[in-house]
Enzyme design. Structure first.
Site, PDB file in Angstrom:
ATOM      1  CD  GLU A 171       7.897   2.057   9.039  1.00  0.00           C
ATOM      2  OE1 GLU A 171       6.816   1.581   8.695  1.00  0.00           O
ATOM      3  OE2 GLU A 171       8.724   2.510   8.223  1.00  0.00           O
ATOM      4  CE  LYS A 191      10.669   0.771   5.816  1.00  0.00           C
ATOM      5  NZ  LYS A 191       9.583   1.652   5.988  1.00  0.00           N
ATOM      6  CG  HIS A 238      -3.113 -13.071  24.600  1.00  0.00           C
ATOM      7  ND1 HIS A 238      -3.862 -13.622  25.604  1.00  0.00           N
ATOM      8  CD2 HIS A 238      -2.675 -11.877  25.077  1.00  0.00           C
ATOM      9  CE1 HIS A 238      -3.886 -12.791  26.641  1.00  0.00           C
ATOM     10  NE2 HIS A 238      -3.167 -11.723  26.338  1.00  0.00           N
ATOM     11  CE  LYS A 260       9.475   6.667  -1.668  1.00  0.00           C
ATOM     12  NZ  LYS A 260       9.554   5.889  -0.450  1.00  0.00           N
ATOM     13  CD1 TRP A 284       5.954  -2.435  -9.059  1.00  0.00           C
ATOM     14  CD2 TRP A 284       3.749  -2.414  -9.386  1.00  0.00           C
ATOM     15  NE1 TRP A 284       5.368  -3.169  -8.050  1.00  0.00           N
ATOM     16  CE2 TRP A 284       4.025  -3.177  -8.225  1.00  0.00           C
ATOM     17  CE3 TRP A 284       2.417  -2.279  -9.781  1.00  0.00           C
ATOM     18  CZ2 TRP A 284       3.017  -3.776  -7.463  1.00  0.00           C
ATOM     19  CZ3 TRP A 284       1.423  -2.882  -9.022  1.00  0.00           C
ATOM     20  CH2 TRP A 284       1.729  -3.616  -7.881  1.00  0.00           C
ATOM     21  CB  CYS A 307       3.981   2.812 -14.278  1.00  0.00           C
ATOM     22  SG  CYS A 307       3.534   1.088 -14.449  1.00  0.00           S
ATOM     23  CG  ASN A 332       1.298   5.463 -13.574  1.00  0.00           C
ATOM     24  OD1 ASN A 332       1.020   4.384 -13.057  1.00  0.00           O
ATOM     25  ND2 ASN A 332       1.523   6.557 -12.863  1.00  0.00           N
ATOM     26  N   GLY A 333      -1.260   3.376 -14.767  1.00  0.00           N
ATOM     27  CA  GLY A 333      -2.624   3.264 -14.244  1.00  0.00           C
ATOM     28  C   GLY A 333      -3.229   1.941 -14.656  1.00  0.00           C
ATOM     29  NE  ARG A 368       5.960   7.253 -10.769  1.00  0.00           N
ATOM     30  CZ  ARG A 368       5.154   8.043 -10.063  1.00  0.00           C
ATOM     31  NH1 ARG A 368       5.658   8.945  -9.268  1.00  0.00           N
ATOM     32  NH2 ARG A 368       3.856   7.927 -10.155  1.00  0.00           N
ATOM     33  CD  GLU A 397       9.457  -1.549   2.898  1.00  0.00           C
ATOM     34  OE1 GLU A 397       8.710  -1.326   1.941  1.00  0.00           O
ATOM     35  OE2 GLU A 397       9.586  -0.747   3.836  1.00  0.00           O
TER      36      GLU A 397
HETATM   37  C1  F6R Z   1       7.045   1.162   3.025  1.00  0.00           C
HETATM   38  C2  F6R Z   1       6.446   2.094   2.114  1.00  0.00           C
HETATM   39  C3  F6R Z   1       5.009   1.934   1.775  1.00  0.00           C
HETATM   40  C4  F6R Z   1       4.323   3.305   1.719  1.00  0.00           C
HETATM   41  C5  F6R Z   1       2.872   3.149   1.238  1.00  0.00           C
HETATM   42  C6  F6R Z   1       2.130   4.454   1.267  1.00  0.00           C
HETATM   43  O1  F6R Z   1       8.383   1.459   3.267  1.00  0.00           O
HETATM   44  O2  F6R Z   1       7.079   2.986   1.606  1.00  0.00           O
HETATM   45  O3  F6R Z   1       4.361   1.085   2.666  1.00  0.00           O
HETATM   46  O4  F6R Z   1       4.357   3.867   2.981  1.00  0.00           O
HETATM   47  O5  F6R Z   1       2.865   2.634  -0.060  1.00  0.00           O
HETATM   48  O6  F6R Z   1       2.741   5.396   0.452  1.00  0.00           O
HETATM   49  P1  F6R Z   1       2.458   6.945   0.609  1.00  0.00           P
HETATM   50  O7  F6R Z   1       2.942   7.361   1.939  1.00  0.00           O
HETATM   51  O8  F6R Z   1       3.189   7.575  -0.515  1.00  0.00           O
HETATM   52  O9  F6R Z   1       0.970   7.109   0.493  1.00  0.00           O
END
Ligand code: F6R
Length: 615
Positions: free
Chosen positions: A488, A492, A511, A610, A75, A2, A101-102, A27, A495
């Site tokens: 990782e 990627k 296994h 994000k 969000w 948000c 936001n929250g 966000r 997502e």
């Molecule tokens: C994946 C991604 C998320 C963040 C996670 C932690 O591409 O961006 O998995 O890594 O939400 O976010 P931060 O690093 O901001 O604490």
């Protein structure tokens, strides 16, 4: 998670707010909304489901006059994404508007009490409860908006960053925060508020990071006042300089922020190591570590807490620190750590890794670790965010704003800083050889050039990606330092392309997961020429023997791998512990192009946002 933006000043608020929403869209983009007060006491509220562009269309041609306004991009937490649940929410008499936001955890109890007082609700959100509570208190106590907001917040349990305006008072915005970020931009005869600095950049470089439990009265006719929600004690105005420029917030000719951020990595790694490696590669200068030598010498153990991509970086950090510092290291998901009764003492160092510095679970883990007496060290990107402000010391990764929701340059920055930290602490503890420091420091120093070389794979990966849009599942395999890189790579892909992908330690597939292998299940196998190379060749053969399709990431000139794998992506050779940095670039590009060929919005993947500022 948000985004909030607000403006009060001498300009028309609309353009500033809509641009701010676009900058905050990473966000959350389930819905967006805006409230503006016209000087004649009219409150115009506009909302739209979906992205900010929809809101812009909705407002087009309507009355958006006003030099005061608040806006929000959502969000969803409470209630589905629709117009009714979109912010701003207004109180029952239509006089007060809020963006939030929250999450308000006790909203049900508050709502029941308000219903008993005759209030009705149109949305499913916790935020509407808060605005009704403010109205109820204001009418009951015959008090000002500031007093009503403050009193309401005292009754609220949960996390919030809010901005509140009132129809009949176009001179005031009330803003407050607890566990969700809020920044005030101080301009000339104008004030901005925002969830992060991005909407403020270009308007003013003077900012105040509101602290937890603070409330601000932003009055166009009076000096800014900040005080404690609890006891109204005035706070000092700590004005800081914002070091961000508009170019960093634009796509710079790339189609997407994610692609821009992938290609920025040669430069961001340069920024990340700048001033941190001595000319002869013999010394690592990480002030956060050097200023706390005793802590690193006397530590019994290091615990790293993080979420998502940052957690993957933490797994690489564990190997680095164990190898260079001969210290036991544990890695925990912050969300598990905070509720897991962690055994932490004042001989432990807890490292929190977070790009945004605002992730709610990581922040809570930091606070818990501190309360148990640990020395808490932050590795963050966003300067001035809550985590760096709550830790005892730390290091910024300095990779610049990361706007693409999928983390790319932050991951390579985090691994770089973890490498520097392991070397620096290892030097202090005298557990790492001088030659090792020199070899790895030199490797890091050369990394920007190496990454530039890896970018030459772009076209090959683009062409290759087209082949895989059919895939419904992917396997990513790696060993040692590259097991976390495999995790990782898989994250990627899932997502942004919505293809299911699993990362696995390569030797573990026999296994269980090997049962999944068939010609429709591509495996990305990370096989650099390192200490586990021979082992991983056997894993490649095991996949091939079962009809699997293998994309191998290996070193340049590895002809043997070309004979076994279906595709080889060749990268330059670097010291073993640095391979995750190099390997992650082709993995990012592969995920990126597969998603693009599938027609996905990579900067705004569905259901994600994000900066996860809620639990
Ligand atoms: C994946 C991604 C998320 C963040 C996670 C932690 O591409 O961006 O998995 O890594 O939400 O976010 P931060 O690093 O901001 O604490």
């Amino acid at each position: 998670m948000c985004g909030i933006v607000g403006y009060i000043g001498h300009k028309q608020a609309y353009n500033i707010l809509i641009q701010g929403l676009y900058r905050l869209e990473y966000r959350g983009y389930d819905s967006a909304g805006m409230a503006l007060i016209k000087n004649n006491g009219i409150l115009n509220v506009y909302k739209s489901k979906g992205k900010v562009a929809n809101l812009e269309d909705e407002i087009s041609g309507k009355d958006y006059e006003g030099t005061i306004g608040i806006a929000h991009t959502r969000w969803a937490t409470h209630g589905i994404p629709n117009n009714t649940n979109a912010h701003p929410h207004t109180s029952q008499n239509g006089a007060i508007a809020i963006v939030h936001n929250g999450t308000i955890e006790n909203y049900n109890i508050l709502k029941e009490a308000l219903i008993r007082h005759g209030y009705t609700f149109s949305s499913e959100t916790d935020t509407e409860v808060l605005v009704q509570l403010i109205e109820y208190i204001k009418i009951k106590n015959k008090c000002t908006l500031f007093e009503a907001v403050r009193e309401a917040l005292k009754q609220v349990i949960g996390a919030y960053a809010i901005a509140v305006i009132e129809k009949d008072n176009p001179n005031v915005i009330i803003a407050a925060r607890k566990s969700s970020p809020l920044i005030i931009g101080v301009g000339d005869d104008e004030t901005f508020i925002a969830s992060d600095a991005t909407p403020i950049v270009g308007f003013t470089d003077k900012v105040i990071y509101l602290k937890d439990n603070e409330i601000a009265v932003i009055n166009r006719n009076a000096p800014l006042q900040i005080s404690s929600i609890e006891n109204n004690e005035p706070s000092q105005l700590d004005i800081q300089e914002l070091k961000m420029n508009v170019a960093q917030l634009e796509k710079g000719g790339y189609d997407t922020f994610m692609l821009k951020e992938i290609f920025e990595q040669a430069n961001t790694l340069k920024d990340c190591i700048r001033g941190r490696i001595s000319d002869n590669y013999e010394q690592i200068i990480l002030s956060g570590v050097l200023e706390n030598k005793d802590k690193f010498i006397n530590a019994n153990r290091i615990v790293i807490v993080a979420c998502g991509t940052s957690w993957h970086a933490a797994l690489i950090g564990k190997r680095l620190i164990q190898e260079m510092c001969l210290l036991p290291v544990e890695v925990e998901y912050a969300s598990e750590f905070r509720y897991g009764n962690p055994f932490i003492t004042n001989h432990d160092i807890v490292i929190a890794i977070s790009q945004s510095g605002e992730t709610a679970d990581t922040l809570a883990a930091v606070q818990l670790a501190k309360s148990k007496g640990a020395f808490v060290y932050g590795i963050c990107n966003v300067v001035g965010a809550s985590i760096p402000r709550n830790t005892d010391s730390g290091t910024y990764i300095h990779v610049g704003p990361e706007i693409g929701v999928a983390s790319t340059k932050a991951f390579t920055g985090q691994v770089t800083v973890l490498t520097l930290l392991a070397l620096c602490a290892g030097q202090i503890r005298k557990t790492v050889k001088k030659e090792t420091v020199q070899e790895i420091a030199k490797g890091l120093y050369q990394m920007p050039e190496i990454i530039q070389d890896v970018f030459k794979l772009d076209e090959t990966i683009r062409n290759l990606s087209h082949t895989f849009t059919y895939a419904r599942n992917f396997l990513y395999l790696g060993r040692g330092y590259n097991y976390p890189t495999a995790l990782e790579g898989a994250l990627k892909l899932k997502e942004i392309s919505y293809i299911h992908a699993e990362g696995y330690p390569a030797a573990e597939i026999k296994h269980g997961p090997i049962a999944l292998i068939d010609k429709e299940m591509p495996s990305v196998i990370i096989a650099p020429n390192d200490s586990l190379y021979d082992k991983i060749v056997s894993n490649v053969q095991q996949v091939k023997a079962r009809g699997g399709f293998v994309i191998a990431i290996t070193n340049k000139g590895n002809t043997a791998m070309k004979q076994i794998a279906d595709y080889c992506l060749e990268i330059p050779e670097v010291p073993e512990c640095l391979t995750p940095i190099v390997v992650s670039v082709p993995l990012q590009l592969l995920a990126y192009y597969i998603a693009i060929y599938k027609g996905q919005d990579v900067d705004r993947p569905r259901n994600l946002a994000k900066s996860v500022t809620v639990e």
